[in-house]
Design a protein around this motif. Structure first.
Motif, mmCIF file in Angstrom:
data_model
loop_
_atom_site.group_PDB
_atom_site.id
_atom_site.type_symbol
_atom_site.label_atom_id
_atom_site.label_comp_id
_atom_site.label_asym_id
_atom_site.label_seq_id
_atom_site.Cartn_x
_atom_site.Cartn_y
_atom_site.Cartn_z
ATOM 1 N N TYR A 56 0.837 -1.198 0.000
ATOM 2 C CA TYR A 56 0.000 0.000 0.000
ATOM 3 C C TYR A 56 0.877 1.255 0.000
ATOM 4 N N GLY A 59 2.309 1.919 -3.372
ATOM 5 C CA GLY A 59 1.299 2.479 -4.279
ATOM 6 C C GLY A 59 1.020 3.939 -3.977
ATOM 7 N N PRO A 63 1.980 6.772 -7.248
ATOM 8 C CA PRO A 63 0.748 6.272 -7.878
ATOM 9 C C PRO A 63 0.977 5.849 -9.331
ATOM 10 N N LYS A 65 3.057 3.891 -10.399
ATOM 11 C CA LYS A 65 3.282 2.446 -10.453
ATOM 12 C C LYS A 65 1.952 1.724 -10.602
ATOM 13 N N VAL A 66 0.951 2.232 -9.874
ATOM 14 C CA VAL A 66 -0.380 1.630 -9.972
ATOM 15 C C VAL A 66 -0.918 1.824 -11.384
ATOM 16 N N CYS A 69 0.498 -0.650 -13.709
ATOM 17 C CA CYS A 69 -0.102 -1.978 -13.583
ATOM 18 C C CYS A 69 -1.432 -2.032 -14.317
ATOM 19 N N LEU A 70 -2.217 -0.959 -14.184
ATOM 20 C CA LEU A 70 -3.503 -0.927 -14.878
ATOM 21 C C LEU A 70 -3.285 -0.934 -16.385
ATOM 22 N N ASN A 109 8.044 -0.608 -17.455
ATOM 23 C CA ASN A 109 7.599 0.554 -16.702
ATOM 24 C C ASN A 109 7.718 1.856 -17.501
ATOM 25 N N SER B 160 -2.812 -7.014 -13.456
ATOM 26 C CA SER B 160 -2.451 -5.774 -12.774
ATOM 27 C C SER B 160 -1.834 -6.077 -11.414
ATOM 28 N N ALA B 161 -2.471 -6.983 -10.668
ATOM 29 C CA ALA B 161 -1.974 -7.289 -9.324
ATOM 30 C C ALA B 161 -0.581 -7.903 -9.392
ATOM 31 N N PHE B 164 1.934 -5.362 -10.204
ATOM 32 C CA PHE B 164 2.229 -4.518 -9.052
ATOM 33 C C PHE B 164 3.153 -5.229 -8.069
#
Lengths: 486, 486
Positions: A56, A59, A63, A65-66, A69-70, A109, B160-161, B164
């Motif tokens: 958490y 993340g 953000p 990085k999140v 991932c999306l 990334n 995504s998970a 991450f």
């Protein structure tokens, strides 16, 4: 033994372990299965909770990085459409798998890394495919007896050669992934060609799916919240400059006024440890198209040089540490005598670093730099004067009938006590000399990248600085947290 | 502009470039096609030659790299047998491709890296396969309308998970590759399961080919001239220790006798730059079985800590540089007065580092260490005494009627001139203090790894030290070449 027991308890697997020491085995067994299972579960739960908290934090601190991932999830879902939609399915067939594989393997990334891997994949595949086709043709011509030998030998030789090329720094830097894909494709095509006769069909299908996959990756990584390796590098270098300046100021202030607690003291450690990321980002940035204020031919290679100059400064700051922690501390009045000059040198030095950071941020040569360097030189000279007057204090000019006070003062300051402050000052002077190295590196960047007044206006429209600074700040906080834990 | 022209000429592509400056474009065109083609070819030839020479050097300096390449070629050729031999072909079918792919992707330079990637690949595939099967079953139960949505959503969320998770340091360290394989397999199975009904068959085939591929890689990398990450790490740490000791000795000798040219002066730079390789090798070493003198549970994590302690020393050696290059040099007689004590501190310090290297090499606690540390402390005290006597020289005890000579000497040594030698000495004392950090780190390793006398005898059979030392030496030479080029 105690440690081993603790380890096994926390992992909850103690009953399956071979404990050599008999006595402790019995001890463990005495605890009762239920209790131990409960303890194991509890430990596991705590570990999972800690892990999730860490995730958490990551993340929240970055953000982007999140978002990355999306983006990966999105690209994969889009590519899955190739399977869902019948027309495409007919066209690409079982090979659509290659598109999925490409997305998973190639999506990185930063945009630069994605582009680099994509191009490596496409060209590696093409080159290997062509070569494998040649070998296959030769093997077919040679008949059933020699064919397998030709294929086997060529696989052995080319795989060995391509693997070796990955050890050569210049190849590793740019084509590491391409060399791997070359080996993969060559082996697959040369070997499968021996069985399957639709070699052209296979090559066409594989190439087209790979191109679809890589194009999708490149588009998604460049169009949706792009993370440019170049911009990251630029942000890293400028934020590291600010950290260096803060640490320098902090250390000098800490030495002369230990009461002012300064949080940024250890920020320079980031400079010490960022060599690898600077270099890899500079490599990836070379693949990126023009973006923001950066042209396609922006001299990215110059940034790691600036980083190296900063590191050479940071080594000296590391050594400053020793003077602060030293047991021998100079008497207060000597420190006081030098403090003004030292603080002036440090504030001049750090303001040069800050102006250099500003120069890079605004991509505009600063007119102040030369003046500031002059001023720093002046401050260094002043510090040297202060040292001279200090030596006059401890060496009163020959033996006139000096007052008892002065003579007493003289005797109470042996060189040993002055040593830390002298070392501190001397390192400070060395730092100011090394800062000139940073100035030189930045000036070279300004020359090669043709920094000028106009560039600033062009840049103002995009204004990435605020965002980058903010981002630098959250990273700062993250770093400080990490350092505090250490 | 001149630079741009030079660049384009050497790459032999000048006629296709858009030169914005008209005048220079005409200049380039005047040169004549044939001449330019010749120059381009010549430049290309020179570049290729230089590249090949570099490659040859790499091979000669570390023949194990060549052996690794041959091993990769061999593993690939063996796996190709699955295609050549009909019975196996019938059994594994088109999926034999997975075995080839596994070998190409999983085979790494060190055994630890190969094992880590292999296990990651197998477990990532299993876990993802099971999950994908569950999702596929759910999608089938949900009917034609909701099925694709379930599959699509699950791909999006899990990809995504898993992406991450690769940002979390602890996952990245051990399971980075596994997370990627997880995404890959999950997507492939979940999506292809929607079309192909032989999901179990597919899973079985894929898993069996992957296991064949990974087993082959692990066997080849462990049985044929194995390169153990652990042994590499151990060799790196011990050779870095020797380099540090040599540099320290070299610098002190250079300062007091500038005529003795010492080649090993810059060897400590290797220590500054080996953080990343130490950490990655310590990670890979954890996957390796017992080999040589190392048990399976050897505390590899301790080695990067020793590396960090060495780096903290190396930073101070870096700062020593400044004293040697300084413009202000202390008068010879002052240097002479300190040289004996300084040389004693440095030789004591470096012999401690060498004994520590020996401790690690022989895996046997040295009885000398405590004595040597005592001796180093004594030498430091002696150096401090020498400094005190130096300060007495410049501060003659109060104002008795001192002789004119002494008073003249006193006045001719201002603090400014003593500064470099004081800084040098003070850094030397700091280095000796930081060496205690290395001693502590090595002692912790000795404690955790239970170094004892018996370990030495066990080790003597294998005696990897000579080979490692030799190898360290060729690497040294390589490093020196690189540094000299810089």
């Amino acid at each position: 033994m105690a440690q081993e027991k603790k380890e096994t308890t926390s992992s909850g697997l103690e009953w399956s372990l071979n404990v050599e020491d008999g006595s402790s085995k019995i001890l463990v067994q005495e605890a009762g299965l239920a209790t131990r299972a409960w303890l194991g579960l509890k430990g596991l739960f705590l570990k999972v909770r800690k892990f999730l908290e860490k995730a958490y934090d990551i993340g929240v601190n970055d953000p982007r990085k999140v978002v990355h991932c999306l983006k990966v999830g999105m690209a994969l879902t889009i590519v899955s459409l190739f399977y869902y939609m019948r027309p495409l399915y007919e066209g690409i067939g079982g090979n659509a798998m290659w598109a999925i594989m490409t997305v998973v393997v190639v999506f990185e990334n930063t945009a630069g890394a994605t582009i680099s891997k994509s191009l490596n994949r496409v060209f590696g595949t093409c080159l290997a495919g062509l070569l494998a086709f040649g070998v296959h043709w030769l093997a077919c011509k040679s008949g059933e007896k020699f064919g397998p030998w030709i294929v086997g030998t060529s696989v052995f030789l080319l795989a060995s050669a391509a693997t070796f090329s990955r050890f050569i720094p210049s190849v590793k830097q740019l084509f590491d992934y391409g060399a791997m894909i070359f080996i993969l494709t060559f082996s697959l095509v040369a070997v499968s060609g021996y069985r399957v006769d639709q070699l052209f069909e296979l090559a066409y299908q594989r190439l087209s799916t790979i191109i679809i996959g890589t194009s999708l990756c490149i588009l998604v990584s460049m169009l949706i919240c792009p993370i440019w390796a170049g911009q990251e590098l630029y942000a890293l270098i400028t934020s590291n400059m600010d950290k260096l300046a803060n640490s320098l100021d902090g250390y000098v202030a800490e030495y002369f006024n230990p009461d002012d607690s300064n949080k940024n003291l250890l920020a320079y450690k980031c400079v010490l440890n960022s060599k690898a990321s600077e270099e890899s980002m500079a490599n990836f940035a070379r693949w990126e198209p023009a973006h923001g204020c950066f042209s396609f031919k922006h001299p990215w290679k110059q940034y790691p040089k600036i980083g190296a100059a900063m590191r050479s400064c940071a080594y000296c700051i590391e050594a400053l540490n020793s003077c602060i922690d030293s047991e021998n501390q100079a008497p207060e009045f000597i420190k006081k005598q030098l403090s003004t000059a030292c603080l002036r040198v440090s504030s001049n030095s750090s303001s040069i670093i800050r102006v250099l950071a500003e120069t890079i941020k605004a991509m505009k040569r600063s007119s102040k730099i030369e003046f500031l360097v002059e001023e720093m030189n002046g401050a260094v000279e002043e510090l040297q004067e202060a040292l001279k007057s200090l030596s006059e204090l401890s060496n009163p000019p020959a033996c006139k009938n000096t007052e008892t006070v002065s003579s007493a003062a003289m005797e109470t300051i042996p060189l040993m006590e002055v040593m830390p402050v002298v070392t501190f000052t001397s390192l400070l002077i060395e730092i100011s000399a090394r800062i000139k190295g940073i100035v030189k590196a930045v000036e070279e960047l300004a020359k090669v990248a043709a920094f000028k007044d106009a560039a600033q206006d062009k840049c103002k429209e995009n204004q990435p600085n605020n965002r980058l600074e903010q981002q630098g700040q959250t990273k700062d906080e993250e770093t400080m947290k990490v350092l505090q834990r250490v």
